[in-house]
Scaffold this active site. Structure first.
Site, PDB file in Angstrom:
ATOM      1  N   GLU A  85       1.702   2.740   3.482  1.00 29.87           N
ATOM      2  CA  GLU A  85       2.388   3.301   2.324  1.00 29.87           C
ATOM      3  C   GLU A  85       1.419   3.224   1.150  1.00 29.87           C
ATOM      4  O   GLU A  85       0.977   2.139   0.782  1.00 29.87           O
ATOM      5  CB  GLU A  85       3.622   2.488   1.961  1.00 29.87           C
ATOM      6  CG  GLU A  85       4.614   2.253   3.062  1.00 29.87           C
ATOM      7  CD  GLU A  85       5.637   1.204   2.646  1.00 29.87           C
ATOM      8  OE1 GLU A  85       5.727   0.906   1.434  1.00 29.87           O
ATOM      9  OE2 GLU A  85       6.327   0.682   3.522  1.00 29.87           O
TER      10      GLU A  85
ATOM     11  N   ASP B 112       9.516  -3.797  -8.359  1.00 28.29           N
ATOM     12  CA  ASP B 112       8.370  -4.570  -7.897  1.00 28.29           C
ATOM     13  C   ASP B 112       8.187  -5.842  -8.708  1.00 28.29           C
ATOM     14  O   ASP B 112       8.430  -5.881  -9.911  1.00 28.29           O
ATOM     15  CB  ASP B 112       7.093  -3.721  -7.986  1.00 28.29           C
ATOM     16  CG  ASP B 112       7.101  -2.594  -6.978  1.00 28.29           C
ATOM     17  OD1 ASP B 112       7.358  -2.878  -5.799  1.00 28.29           O
ATOM     18  OD2 ASP B 112       6.869  -1.437  -7.367  1.00 28.29           O
TER      19      ASP B 112
END
EC number: 4.2.1.20
Length: 284
Positions: free
Chosen positions: A53, A64
Site C-alpha cells: 500500500e 494515523d
C-alpha cells in the site's frame, strides 16, 4: 489501460494456495524523498512482501498515529504531489511485477477528480485503492470509475461494525476486506487485539473476499498469530518507524519484510497496520 485488480486477486489466492497469509506492507510516497520512497517500496516487495500500500500523504491524517504522521509531514515538506504517488506506483510495479495499492483519504481524490485519479492510477499499473474514510453509501461514483479502469476498492471494517453493516460494506468492496481490529490510530502495540479473530470470523460470514488484518504487532510471533486466522497481515507503522530510526539502512528494512512461506505465517521483525478510529464507514 486497465489496472491490476486481477493481479491483486491472483496474488492473494496464490498465498492462500501456498497455505500462508499474505504480507501487505504500507509505506508513504515521498518519504524520506520521492526517490527514497520508491526504493523502499521496491525493497519490501523484493524481500518478500506480496502487496504494498503506497500512502498518499495528507496534511490531516486523522486515522494515523504519530509515526505515520511524522513521515507524512516529511513527505509534504519535501513537496510530494499526486504525480509522485503515481510515479511511485508505476516504478515499483514495473520493477517487481507485484500489486500496488494506494491508501488515501477521500479529499485528495475529490479535489484531483475521480476520473483523472482512477485513469492515472490504472495507467501506472496500480491495483486499486484503500479508502478508509469514504462511506460506502457515498462511494458509487468512485466504484463506477474504479471498475471501469480495472481497480479494486478496499473498504475498512472494524470491531464496532454490526453484522448487517459488515454485509453492506463487503458487498460493495473488491480485492480484499481491510479488518482494523482496534478502535484507535496506527502504531505498534504490545499485544494482538482479542477482537481481531472475532472480526475476521464475522466478516468472512458475509463475503468470499480475503480478510486482511491491520493492527499493532510488535514481533514475528504476533504476526504469526494473526496469520493463523487472517488471509493477510498488514504491516505499516513498524516499517515506517524503521525508516525514521535509520533512513539509510535499506538492509534493515528488507530484513523486516521477509515472509516465511509455510504454516500460514506472514512475519516481520515489527509489524503494524492502520487501525482507523473515526471512519464514517465503520464507527456507526
Amino acid at each position: 489501460m486497465s489496472g491490476n485488480a486481477q493481479l491483486l486477486n491472483d496474488t492473494l489466492a496464490a498465498a492462500k494456495a501456498e497455505g500462508r497469509a499474505a504480507l501487505i506492507a504500507y509505506l508513504p510516497a515521498g518519504f524520506p524523498t520521492v526517490d527514497g520512497g520508491i526504493e523502499a517500496v521496491k525493497a519490501v516487495l523484493e524481500s518478500g512482501a506480496d502487496v504494498v500500500e503506497v500512502g498518499l500523504p495528507h496534511s490531516d491524517p486523522v486515522l494515523d498515529g504519530p509515526v505515520i504522521q511524522t513521515a507524512d509531514d516529511i513527505a509534504l515538506r519535501g513537496g510530494v504531489r499526486i504525480a509522485d504517488v503515481m510515479r511511485t506506483v508505476r516504478e515499483a510495479h514495473a520493477a517487481t511485477g507485484k500489486p500496488i495499492l494506494v491508501m488515501t483519504y477521500w479529499n485528495p481524490i475529490d479535489r484531483y477528480g475521480v476520473e483523472r485519479f482512477t485513469a492515472e492510477l490504472a495507467e501506472a499499473g496500480g491495483a486499486g485503492c484503500i479508502l478508509p474514510d469514504l462511506p460506502v453509501q457515498e462511494s458509487a461514483l468512485w466504484r463506477e470509475h474504479a471498475e471501469k479502469h480495472g481497480l479494486a476498492t478496499v473498504f475498512v471494517v472494524a470491531p464496532s461494525s454490526k453484522d448487517a453493516r459488515l454485509a453492506e460494506i463487503t458487498a460493495a468492496g473488491s480485492g480484499f476486506v481491510y479488518a482494523a481490529s482496534l478502535m484507535g490510530v496506527t502504531g505498534t502495540r504490545e499485544t494482538v487485539s482479542s477482537q481481531a479473530e472475532d472480526l475476521v470470523r464475522r466478516t468472512r460470514a458475509t463475503t468470499d473476499l480475503p480478510v486482511c488484518v491491520g493492527l499493532g504487532v510488535s514481533n514475528a510471533t504476533q504476526a504469526a498469530e494473526v496469520a493463523g486466522f487472517a488471509d493477510g497481515v498488514i504491516v505499516g507503522s513498524a516499517f515506517v518507524k524503521r525508516m525514521l530510526d535509520a533512513p539509510d539502512d535499506a538492509a534493515g528494512l528488507e530484513g523486516s519484510a521477509r515472509s516465511p512461506p509455510t504454516s500460514r505465517r506472514a512475519s516481520a521483525d515489527r509489524c503494524d497496520g492502520p487501525a482507523p478510529s473515526g471512519s464514517p464507514n465503520e464507527w456507526t
